[in-house]
Design a protein around this motif. Structure first.
Motif, short mmCIF file in Angstrom:
data_model
loop_
_atom_site.label_atom_id
_atom_site.label_comp_id
_atom_site.label_asym_id
_atom_site.label_seq_id
_atom_site.Cartn_x
_atom_site.Cartn_y
_atom_site.Cartn_z
N PHE A 61 -55.20 -15.72 61.70
CA PHE A 61 -55.67 -14.46 61.13
C PHE A 61 -54.50 -13.84 60.36
CE2 PHE A 61 -58.22 -15.13 65.01
CZ PHE A 61 -59.49 -15.13 64.45
N SER A 62 -54.15 -14.48 59.27
CA SER A 62 -52.95 -14.14 58.51
C SER A 62 -52.96 -12.69 58.07
CB SER A 62 -52.85 -15.05 57.28
OG SER A 62 -51.70 -14.74 56.53
N GLY A 63 -51.86 -12.01 58.37
CA GLY A 63 -51.69 -10.62 57.94
C GLY A 63 -52.42 -9.61 58.79
N LEU A 64 -53.10 -10.04 59.85
CA LEU A 64 -53.84 -9.13 60.70
C LEU A 64 -53.17 -8.98 62.06
CD1 LEU A 64 -57.50 -10.35 60.00
CD2 LEU A 64 -56.25 -8.48 58.89
N ALA A 65 -53.31 -7.79 62.65
CA ALA A 65 -52.77 -7.57 63.99
C ALA A 65 -53.41 -8.50 65.01
CB ALA A 65 -52.98 -6.11 64.39
N LEU A 66 -54.62 -8.95 64.71
CA LEU A 66 -55.34 -9.84 65.61
C LEU A 66 -54.55 -11.11 65.89
CD1 LEU A 66 -57.86 -10.74 67.17
CD2 LEU A 66 -58.91 -11.36 64.99
N ASP A 67 -53.83 -11.61 64.89
CA ASP A 67 -53.04 -12.84 65.07
C ASP A 67 -51.98 -12.65 66.15
OD1 ASP A 67 -52.91 -15.45 64.33
OD2 ASP A 67 -51.88 -15.13 62.43
N GLY A 68 -51.24 -11.54 66.06
CA GLY A 68 -50.21 -11.28 67.06
C GLY A 68 -50.79 -10.99 68.43
N GLU A 69 -51.93 -10.35 68.46
CA GLU A 69 -52.56 -10.03 69.74
C GLU A 69 -53.02 -11.30 70.45
OE1 GLU A 69 -53.41 -7.50 72.76
OE2 GLU A 69 -52.48 -6.95 70.85
N MET A 70 -53.55 -12.26 69.68
CA MET A 70 -53.95 -13.53 70.29
C MET A 70 -52.74 -14.26 70.86
SD MET A 70 -57.26 -13.81 70.08
CE MET A 70 -57.43 -15.55 70.44
N GLU A 71 -51.64 -14.24 70.12
CA GLU A 71 -50.42 -14.90 70.59
C GLU A 71 -49.88 -14.20 71.83
OE1 GLU A 71 -45.94 -16.04 68.92
OE2 GLU A 71 -47.50 -15.33 67.53
N LYS A 72 -49.92 -12.88 71.82
CA LYS A 72 -49.45 -12.10 72.97
C LYS A 72 -50.25 -12.42 74.22
CE LYS A 72 -49.39 -7.26 74.51
NZ LYS A 72 -49.68 -5.86 74.09
N ARG A 73 -51.55 -12.65 74.05
CA ARG A 73 -52.42 -12.96 75.19
C ARG A 73 -52.49 -14.44 75.50
NH1 ARG A 73 -56.45 -8.62 76.11
NH2 ARG A 73 -55.89 -6.84 74.81
N ASP A 74 -51.69 -15.24 74.76
CA ASP A 74 -51.65 -16.70 74.96
C ASP A 74 -53.06 -17.29 74.92
OD1 ASP A 74 -50.48 -19.18 75.36
OD2 ASP A 74 -50.54 -19.02 77.55
N SER A 75 -53.79 -16.95 73.85
CA SER A 75 -55.19 -17.35 73.73
C SER A 75 -55.45 -18.00 72.38
CB SER A 75 -56.11 -16.15 73.91
OG SER A 75 -55.94 -15.55 75.18
N GLU A 76 -56.54 -18.76 72.34
CA GLU A 76 -57.01 -19.35 71.10
C GLU A 76 -58.33 -18.69 70.71
OE1 GLU A 76 -55.44 -21.56 69.22
OE2 GLU A 76 -53.76 -21.63 70.64
N PRO A 77 -58.55 -18.45 69.42
CA PRO A 77 -59.81 -17.84 68.98
C PRO A 77 -60.97 -18.80 69.16
CG PRO A 77 -58.54 -18.54 67.08
CD PRO A 77 -57.65 -18.73 68.27
N TRP A 78 -62.14 -18.26 69.38
CA TRP A 78 -63.32 -19.09 69.45
C TRP A 78 -64.51 -18.42 68.79
CZ3 TRP A 78 -67.16 -17.64 73.31
CH2 TRP A 78 -66.72 -16.76 74.29
N CYS A 79 -65.59 -19.15 68.69
CA CYS A 79 -66.78 -18.70 67.97
C CYS A 79 -67.92 -18.53 68.96
CB CYS A 79 -67.16 -19.75 66.91
SG CYS A 79 -68.70 -19.42 66.02
N GLY A 80 -68.62 -17.39 68.87
CA GLY A 80 -69.73 -17.20 69.78
C GLY A 80 -70.25 -15.78 69.78
N VAL A 81 -70.97 -15.46 70.84
CA VAL A 81 -71.58 -14.14 71.03
C VAL A 81 -71.10 -13.60 72.37
CG1 VAL A 81 -73.73 -12.83 71.18
CG2 VAL A 81 -73.62 -14.87 69.72
N LEU A 82 -70.66 -12.35 72.39
CA LEU A 82 -70.19 -11.71 73.62
C LEU A 82 -71.10 -10.54 73.96
CD1 LEU A 82 -66.35 -11.46 72.83
CD2 LEU A 82 -67.56 -13.36 73.92
N VAL A 83 -71.34 -10.36 75.25
CA VAL A 83 -72.06 -9.19 75.75
C VAL A 83 -71.05 -8.33 76.50
CG1 VAL A 83 -73.93 -8.36 77.21
CG2 VAL A 83 -74.21 -10.50 75.93
N ILE A 84 -70.83 -7.11 76.01
CA ILE A 84 -69.77 -6.25 76.54
C ILE A 84 -70.39 -5.03 77.23
CG2 ILE A 84 -67.75 -4.86 75.93
CD1 ILE A 84 -67.53 -6.63 73.38
N ASN A 85 -69.94 -4.76 78.43
CA ASN A 85 -70.36 -3.58 79.17
C ASN A 85 -69.64 -2.36 78.58
OD1 ASN A 85 -70.69 -1.48 81.08
ND2 ASN A 85 -70.92 -2.95 82.75
#
Length: 385
Positions: free
Chosen positions: A289-313
């Protein structure tokens, strides 16, 4: 549709689906079926990357059903009882439920949506779609930086543009993309920036995203990064702060925003049902996610992005359930809850089934005769008065 007819259906496997150019495996959280049942809903979501409409519901044996059909560059989706609107590459589709009350399609589906109209608008980069109080179809015309209405003669009828856009021209100046309807009227929109030059928004992706009040043109907040999909619910405004990976709540008066939940992907599409937000997430096109804060946040959380649908409370920000797509499909766009529908399916515009699926209301033949019988009685009543 006459009582003895039954519409055809396409397969609805629980955990796998075949995409246009390659396989995509679909998996669901353990509680997804129970969540759909207890919340009495199904939902639709789209993939513009592969041009597909997905309808998600529950089969008779309480398994998650996935029905998919091809619509070129499937984008914004809007559900009203018995009807689904869908934006695509150069058309806005209207799909109608062909079932009569009490009918079931293929012994499984309580809603069978069939395309009845495709309004040609041209490639104006249709994003989100809404229906106003008068039944008019509105859509975000991203290429021309405006809100538009379907027109019987022209490609579209512009009904509103942001105050900072000086001219209606096909230059995608600010990347207007999201539409919040409220009380049958367009209430808020989102744009990636306030740019007024051709593709100017591309240099403003990391900051300066705006939520705009349509009636006044007021910028509610400009503290967003690539915002999408504003929604009004219980007097509050929810929006996807996509460049940060956050679902946020925005105070419509002060513009103050509150983070609700972080999501591991690029957010597009939001529907709210029964205290839950249903959102879609996508993988990045270039691997980051070049140039976006999302890129750093994913790295901070040691996670990989994925594709799908989320249901959030919405009460606590927890991700209650999810649908995950692995394989060819990596980008999704919009999502819409379908309350009161258990197991929907659709028939695609380029299928054999659409040629051979017919429905009609047999009672319509009797209507003129019944009206003729009633007419003398009406005349007698009028004479008596």
């Amino acid at each position: 549709m006459s009582e003895e007819q039954q519409p055809p259906a396409t397969p609805a496997p629980e955990e796998a689906a075949q995409a246009a150019e390659g396989k995509t495996n679909i998996t669901v959280s353990r509680g997804m079926a129970d969540w759909l049942i207890s919340n009495k809903t199904s939902f639709a979501f789209t993939s513009y990357q592969t041009g597909q409409l997905f309808l998600v519901g529950i089969t008779a044996d309480n398994k998650v059903s996935f029905n998919q059909q091809n619509f070129q560059r499937a984008m914004g989706v809007c559900y009203t009882p018995g009807r689904l609107y869908l934006g695509s590459l150069f058309q806005v589709w209207r799909l109608e439920n062909m079932l009569m009350p009490g009918q079931i399609g293929n012994k499984q589906f309580d809603m069978v949506l069939i395309p009845r109209n495709a309004q040609t608008v041209g490639d104006v980069d249709v994003h989100e779609v809404g229906i106003d109080a008068g039944g008019h179809v509105l859509f975000v015309n991203t290429k021309y930086s405006c809100l538009a209405q379907l027109d019987l003669v022209h490609s579209f009828k512009p009904i509103w543009k942001p105050p900072f856009i000086s001219k209606l021209v096909g230059e995608d100046r600010c990347h207007l993309n999201g539409l919040a309807m409220d009380g049958g009227q367009p209430r808020f929109v989102t744009a990636v920036s306030r740019s007024d030059t051709v593709n100017g928004w591309r240099e403003r992706r990391h900051e300066g995203g705006v939520l705009i009040e349509v009636e006044t043109g007021r910028i509610v907040t400009d503290q967003l990064s690539m915002p999408h999909s504003p929604r009004v619910h219980d007097g509050k405004v929810y929006v996807l702060d996509s460049g940060r990976g956050q679902l946020v709540r925005v105070d419509p008066e002060s513009g103050e925003k509150t983070d609700i939940a972080f999501c591991p992907g690029f957010l597009r599409g939001l529907s709210i049902h029964n205290g839950h937000a249903i959102v879609t997430i996508s993988k990045p096109r270039d691997g980051s996610f070049s140039g976006l804060a999302l890129d750093g946040e994913m790295e901070k959380r040691d996670s990989e992005p994925w594709c799908g649908v989320l249901v959030i409370n919405l009460a606590n920000g927890d991700i209650a359930e999810w649908v995950r797509l692995d394989g060819h499909i990596v980008e999704l766009f919009d999502v819409a809850a379908m309350p009161g529908v258990r197991c929907p399916m659709s028939i695609g515009p380029n299928t054999i089934e659409i040629r051979n699926t017919h429905s009609f209301n047999a009672a319509a033949l009797d209507a003129p005769a019944e009206e003729a019988k009633a007419e003398p009685a009406k005349q007698s009543e009028a004479a008596a008065k």
